[in-house]
Design a protein around this motif. Structure first.
Motif, short mmCIF file in Angstrom:
data_model
loop_
_atom_site.label_atom_id
_atom_site.label_comp_id
_atom_site.label_asym_id
_atom_site.label_seq_id
_atom_site.Cartn_x
_atom_site.Cartn_y
_atom_site.Cartn_z
N PHE A 148 0.86 -1.18 0.00
CA PHE A 148 0.00 0.00 0.00
C PHE A 148 0.89 1.23 0.00
CE2 PHE A 148 -2.62 -3.35 1.61
CZ PHE A 148 -3.92 -3.06 1.21
N THR A 149 0.67 2.12 -0.96
CA THR A 149 1.49 3.32 -1.10
C THR A 149 0.62 4.56 -0.98
OG1 THR A 149 1.23 3.22 -3.52
CG2 THR A 149 3.19 2.16 -2.56
N ARG A 150 1.27 5.71 -0.75
CA ARG A 150 0.51 6.96 -0.58
C ARG A 150 -0.05 7.47 -1.90
NH1 ARG A 150 -1.80 8.17 4.19
NH2 ARG A 150 -0.31 8.52 5.88
N GLU A 151 0.54 7.11 -3.01
CA GLU A 151 0.05 7.47 -4.33
C GLU A 151 -0.14 6.20 -5.15
OE1 GLU A 151 -0.84 10.43 -5.18
OE2 GLU A 151 -0.03 11.48 -3.42
N PRO A 152 -1.08 6.19 -6.09
CA PRO A 152 -1.25 4.99 -6.91
C PRO A 152 0.04 4.66 -7.66
CG PRO A 152 -3.09 6.52 -7.25
CD PRO A 152 -2.04 7.24 -6.47
N TYR A 153 0.56 3.44 -7.48
CA TYR A 153 1.80 3.00 -8.11
C TYR A 153 2.88 4.07 -7.97
CZ TYR A 153 -0.73 -0.94 -10.09
OH TYR A 153 -1.45 -2.10 -10.24
N GLU A 154 3.17 4.38 -6.72
CA GLU A 154 4.12 5.46 -6.41
C GLU A 154 5.52 5.09 -6.87
OE1 GLU A 154 5.70 7.69 -2.36
OE2 GLU A 154 3.74 6.70 -2.39
N LYS A 155 6.18 6.02 -7.56
CA LYS A 155 7.53 5.80 -8.03
C LYS A 155 8.47 5.61 -6.83
CE LYS A 155 7.41 8.21 -12.49
NZ LYS A 155 8.03 9.28 -13.31
N GLY A 156 9.35 4.67 -6.95
CA GLY A 156 10.31 4.42 -5.89
C GLY A 156 9.84 3.43 -4.86
#
Length: 461
Positions: free
Chosen positions: A435-443
């Protein structure tokens, strides 16, 4: 449990009375009694016709049939909580030589062991227990009807095995253990293996004529853990409160929640009826209900509860058939819930908050699906879709910065916070999901990687 000073509205009481009066008249039961519990207190009860010369009240005993199974399940869960057994243990580990030893204790509780529905001998509910002196007489030479663990198939002999398991591990008769460990702590003084006055007699009503015949009242012997008990509307109301809230003298709130969780084969969030650990489960009118029905010759019974509404209802009648006791009980729940919806508790801010946990609150993304992590009043967190859904779960803290799922899709799964070298939060890890803060977060370590060109529109042709 005491009578509530906040009684139901007169209009609600009349609607409840109309429902049970209709059930008694249409079902042609010699008598019927029902009760409603709200927020832990008996708020309504009433009866129709008479027992021992007067209208039955919440203190008159009726036989409750298979609701007995829920009491037996509580005894087994106590053994689990004490570490005496694991629900995944095969029966053979604790009760050898039954011929059904490969079945697990959990499968027996949930009726998924593949065992026959009934005993191989005569109609056991109307036969002397002397005809079933040994477990071999209860199970027969071919005890299985289905592959073990593959489907739900209700089995009365399965609960005989559980009762024998309790006796073997406690070194005392099932009823003695039940009285000592459950009935006395919960104050169920009018629940017993044999009838105690005042009690109703069991009757068979002719299907095509308004005449009756008394039903025999047999001691069920080895089958007692599947259906022996007599009880009252008041005692079953108290028992229903325990099944909603738990009581640390008997079982914790988490353990009774385990009982109310589907354990028979279903898809999470995709069921209308199921079976937990000694409890029937149903979805009715947008509510998740838990309870059990019961019947023995001469008697029908139904106990159902809605944790969300803080309501429970009990219906008892002394007829072999005719009164749909479980349906009447769920109708009583619906009547009260719709006529007098529960007043929400006032919102209050948390007394204190961990700043490290607060940092995690808010939206997260599993792929492109938006998910929200919220702090809960009990010090845990919840994680689920913004609009709710099947993957909505509560988590308890483990004291080391991780959380364990309590219910829903992620029950038993571990939630971890992964941080970068500088201490900032990188992502949440939950059962291999990132789970990331942005959809498919870079990095972020999203499985399969993130396209380096990022998001784009559709190129013009």
């Amino acid at each position: 449990m005491t009578t509530s000073p906040e009684e139901l509205l007169p209009t609600t009481c009349r609607t409840l009375l109309h429902r049970i009066a209709t059930a008694q008249a249409e079902g042609r039961s010699p008598s019927l009694v029902a009760a409603v519990v709200r927020d832990g207190q008996l708020v309504w009860s009433d009866g129709r016709t008479c027992v021992d010369g007067h209208a039955p009240d919440e203190d008159v005993q009726y036989r409750i049939g298979s609701i007995t199974k829920t009491f037996t399940a509580v005894l087994v869960l106590r053994l689990r909580d004490e570490g005496v057994l694991d629900l995944g243990d095969p029966l053979e580990k604790h009760l050898p030589g039954t011929g059904a030893g490969q079945v697990t204790i959990a499968e027996l509780l949930a009726h998924t062991g593949g065992l026959a529905a009934e005993t191989p001998g005569p109609w056991w509910e109307r036969s002397s227990s002397s005809l079933r002196p040994e477990l071999a007489d209860v199970l027969g030479e071919e005890p299985f009807r289905h592959p073990v663990g593959k489907q739900h198939h209700y089995s009365n002999p399965g609960y005989t095995l559980l009762g024998s398991l309790v006796e073997a591990l406690r070194g005392a008769p099932w009823e003695d253990v039940l009285r000592r460990e459950v009935l006395e702590p919960l104050g169920l003084h009018r629940t017993s293996g044999q009838p105690q006055a005042p009690h109703a007699g069991g009757w068979a009503v002719h299907p095509w004529a308004d005449v009756m015949m008394p039903e025999p009242s047999e001691d069920l012997g080895l089958m007692a853990p599947a259906g022996q008990l007599w009880s009252t509307a008041a005692d079953l109301g108290r028992f229903a409160v325990f099944l909603m809230e738990g009581d640390d003298r008997v079982l914790s709130a988490q353990s009774v929640r385990d009982m109310r969780t589907p354990a028979a084969p279903t898809l999470p969030g995709d069921w209308d009826s199921s079976y937990g650990l000694g409890l029937q489960l149903a979805r009715r009118n947008g509510r998740v209900l838990a309870g059990h029905g019961g019947s023995l010759p001469g008697f029908v019974a139904g106990l159902w509860l809605s944790e969300e509404d803080g309501l429970a209802a009990v219906t008892l009648a002394n007829c072999t058939s005719g009164v749909p006791a479980s349906t009447v009980s769920t109708d009583l729940l619906r009547i009260v819930a719709e006529a007098e919806p529960r007043i929400p508790e006032p919102w209050r801010p948390l007394p204190e908050v961990d700043a490290v946990v607060l940092e995690l609150a808010g939206p997260w993304y599993w792929g492109t699906q938006s998910t929200v992590l919220r702090l809960t009043a009990d010090g845990g967190v919840s994680l689920g879709p913004v609009t709710g859904g099947v993957r909505d779960s509560r988590f308890r803290p483990n004291g080391d910065g991780t959380w364990t799922g309590l219910d829903g899709y992620y029950a038993g799964e571990l939630l971890r916070v992964e941080r970068r070298p500088d201490g900032s939060v990188s992502h949440l890890d939950l059962g291999s999901f990132v789970f990331t803060r942005e959809p498919y977060e870079k990095g972020a370590p999203v499985p399969g990687g993130v396209d380096p060109e990022g998001w784009r529109g559709l190129p013009r042709s």
